[in-house]
Design a protein around this motif. Structure first.
Motif, PDB file in Angstrom:
ATOM      1  N   ARG A 186       0.850  -1.198   0.000  1.00 48.51           N
ATOM      2  CA  ARG A 186       0.000   0.000   0.000  1.00 48.51           C
ATOM      3  C   ARG A 186       0.882   1.243   0.000  1.00 48.51           C
ATOM      4  O   ARG A 186       1.635   1.498   0.933  1.00 48.51           O
ATOM      5  CB  ARG A 186      -0.928   0.025   1.206  1.00 48.51           C
ATOM      6  CG  ARG A 186      -1.810   1.265   1.201  1.00 48.51           C
ATOM      7  CD  ARG A 186      -3.054   1.110   2.038  1.00 48.51           C
ATOM      8  NE  ARG A 186      -4.066   2.082   1.631  1.00 48.51           N
ATOM      9  CZ  ARG A 186      -5.346   2.001   1.944  1.00 48.51           C
ATOM     10  NH1 ARG A 186      -5.788   0.980   2.671  1.00 48.51           N
ATOM     11  NH2 ARG A 186      -6.204   2.912   1.536  1.00 48.51           N
ATOM     12  N   SER A 191      -1.828   2.336  -6.852  1.00 52.98           N
ATOM     13  CA  SER A 191      -3.166   1.946  -7.312  1.00 52.98           C
ATOM     14  C   SER A 191      -3.953   3.138  -7.838  1.00 52.98           C
ATOM     15  O   SER A 191      -4.770   2.995  -8.754  1.00 52.98           O
ATOM     16  CB  SER A 191      -3.938   1.264  -6.177  1.00 52.98           C
ATOM     17  OG  SER A 191      -3.405  -0.015  -5.916  1.00 52.98           O
ATOM     18  N   ARG A 194      -2.873   3.517 -11.327  1.00 51.43           N
ATOM     19  CA  ARG A 194      -3.388   2.396 -12.117  1.00 51.43           C
ATOM     20  C   ARG A 194      -4.864   2.574 -12.434  1.00 51.43           C
ATOM     21  O   ARG A 194      -5.336   2.178 -13.508  1.00 51.43           O
ATOM     22  CB  ARG A 194      -3.160   1.083 -11.359  1.00 51.43           C
ATOM     23  CG  ARG A 194      -3.515  -0.130 -12.189  1.00 51.43           C
ATOM     24  CD  ARG A 194      -3.099  -1.419 -11.520  1.00 51.43           C
ATOM     25  NE  ARG A 194      -3.040  -2.498 -12.478  1.00 51.43           N
ATOM     26  CZ  ARG A 194      -2.629  -3.723 -12.204  1.00 51.43           C
ATOM     27  NH1 ARG A 194      -2.221  -4.031 -10.985  1.00 51.43           N
ATOM     28  NH2 ARG A 194      -2.600  -4.650 -13.150  1.00 51.43           N
ATOM     29  N   ALA A 202      -9.190   2.859  -6.273  1.00 54.05           N
ATOM     30  CA  ALA A 202      -7.862   2.605  -5.710  1.00 54.05           C
ATOM     31  C   ALA A 202      -7.971   2.102  -4.274  1.00 54.05           C
ATOM     32  O   ALA A 202      -7.285   1.151  -3.882  1.00 54.05           O
ATOM     33  CB  ALA A 202      -7.024   3.876  -5.765  1.00 54.05           C
ATOM     34  N   VAL A 205      -8.838  -1.641  -3.703  1.00 50.71           N
ATOM     35  CA  VAL A 205      -7.787  -2.652  -3.855  1.00 50.71           C
ATOM     36  C   VAL A 205      -7.348  -3.172  -2.483  1.00 50.71           C
ATOM     37  O   VAL A 205      -7.077  -4.362  -2.305  1.00 50.71           O
ATOM     38  CB  VAL A 205      -6.577  -2.067  -4.613  1.00 50.71           C
ATOM     39  CG1 VAL A 205      -5.402  -3.045  -4.616  1.00 50.71           C
ATOM     40  CG2 VAL A 205      -6.971  -1.696  -6.039  1.00 50.71           C
ATOM     41  N   TYR A 206      -7.313  -2.268  -1.500  1.00 55.17           N
ATOM     42  CA  TYR A 206      -6.818  -2.626  -0.171  1.00 55.17           C
ATOM     43  C   TYR A 206      -7.938  -2.804   0.851  1.00 55.17           C
ATOM     44  O   TYR A 206      -7.661  -3.082   2.025  1.00 55.17           O
ATOM     45  CB  TYR A 206      -5.864  -1.540   0.330  1.00 55.17           C
ATOM     46  CG  TYR A 206      -4.777  -1.190  -0.650  1.00 55.17           C
ATOM     47  CD1 TYR A 206      -3.663  -2.010  -0.814  1.00 55.17           C
ATOM     48  CD2 TYR A 206      -4.864  -0.045  -1.441  1.00 55.17           C
ATOM     49  CE1 TYR A 206      -2.670  -1.697  -1.721  1.00 55.17           C
ATOM     50  CE2 TYR A 206      -3.873   0.280  -2.355  1.00 55.17           C
ATOM     51  CZ  TYR A 206      -2.780  -0.547  -2.487  1.00 55.17           C
ATOM     52  OH  TYR A 206      -1.796  -0.233  -3.390  1.00 55.17           O
TER      53      TYR A 206
END
Length: 253
Positions: A186, A191, A194, A202, A205-206
């Motif tokens: 992280r 992200s 991306r 973004a 993602v986490y």
């Protein structure tokens, strides 16, 4: 430590994330660090913090890479090829050719350009000191393909091939050639870039991942790799958070 005996390092992509943290930790370990990145304001601030030397660098531009080599000079102890990135998550059938080209340019050709330009300095330093080191920052995406990752997979698989070929080709030289392949890390930007600046995507993602890796974890591993005895080559170090078994298998709570 006198300037004449201080070891030197170059970190590309040093303006944020893994690159910036690696520069900090190498500086703390006693290296004079050349901070190579496009965002001059950031590397100048980092230079003020660490005592490093900022060098405006675009790894995809030949003149810029040549200027970096000139700034570094005739000898170099450590090169960390960290500049890279992922752009987009489209499936192969809808792949954006420009995104794929950009990923290949920065992750593979950028690493090639910087390595080629600085290899003579690394060899010279290795001959004088007993050994220098290159660390290429790859990814588990360079080992296992996953849906939506085709372009990034292709780039990081390419970087792995470049690393392995270079190790074979210069085995007689006093230069260690290594790759670190992180899993989920992280950072503030990876992200977000991306996902084209979409903060919600973004963050997703986490989402629910209790403890992803952070930049300091990767930097710590890189410093460990380059500070092993000169006869020890860490060919590749795959490093993931405990909750990630594979790119597509992550425990979330």
């Amino acid at each position: 430590m006198p300037a004449t005996s201080q070891k030197t390092a170059v970190v590309t992509g040093a303006s944020s994330g893994i690159g910036a943290e690696t520069a900090r930790q190498l500086a703390a370990a006693g290296y004079r660090v050349f901070l190579a990145a496009r965002r001059v304001d950031r590397i100048e601030a980092l230079a003020a913090e660490t005592g490093g030397t900022p060098v405006a660098t675009d790894v995809t531009d030949a003149d810029s890479v040549a200027a970096l080599a000139a700034a570094v000079g005739p000898s170099l102890d450590v090169l960390v090829n960290n500049a890279g990135g992922a752009f987009g998550v489209s499936p192969v059938a809808e792949g954006d050719v420009e995104d794929w080209r950009a990923m290949y340019d920065v992750n593979v050709l950028g690493t090639l350009a910087v390595t080629r330009a600085l290899l003579p300095a690394l060899i010279r330093s290795g001959e004088a000191s007993g050994g220098s080191a290159i660390v290429n920052v790859g990814s588990i995406a360079g080992r296992i393909a996953y849906e939506g990752g085709g372009g990034y997979n292709a780039a990081k698989f390419g970087l792995k091939a470049l690393t392995n070929a270079l190790r074979l080709e210069i085995v007689e030289q006093p230069v260690r050639v290594m790759e670190i392949a992180p899993g989920m890390v992280r950072t503030d930007e990876f992200s977000l870039v991306r996902m084209g600046g979409d903060q919600e995507r973004a963050d997703a993602v986490y989402a629910g991942v209790p403890e992803p890796l952070v930049a300091a974890d990767i930097a710590d591993a890189i410093v460990w790799m380059v500070t092993r005895p000169a006869h020890v080559n860490i060919d590749e170090l795959v490093i993931k958070p405990r909750v990630q078994a594979a790119p597509h298998k992550v425990h979330r709570v």
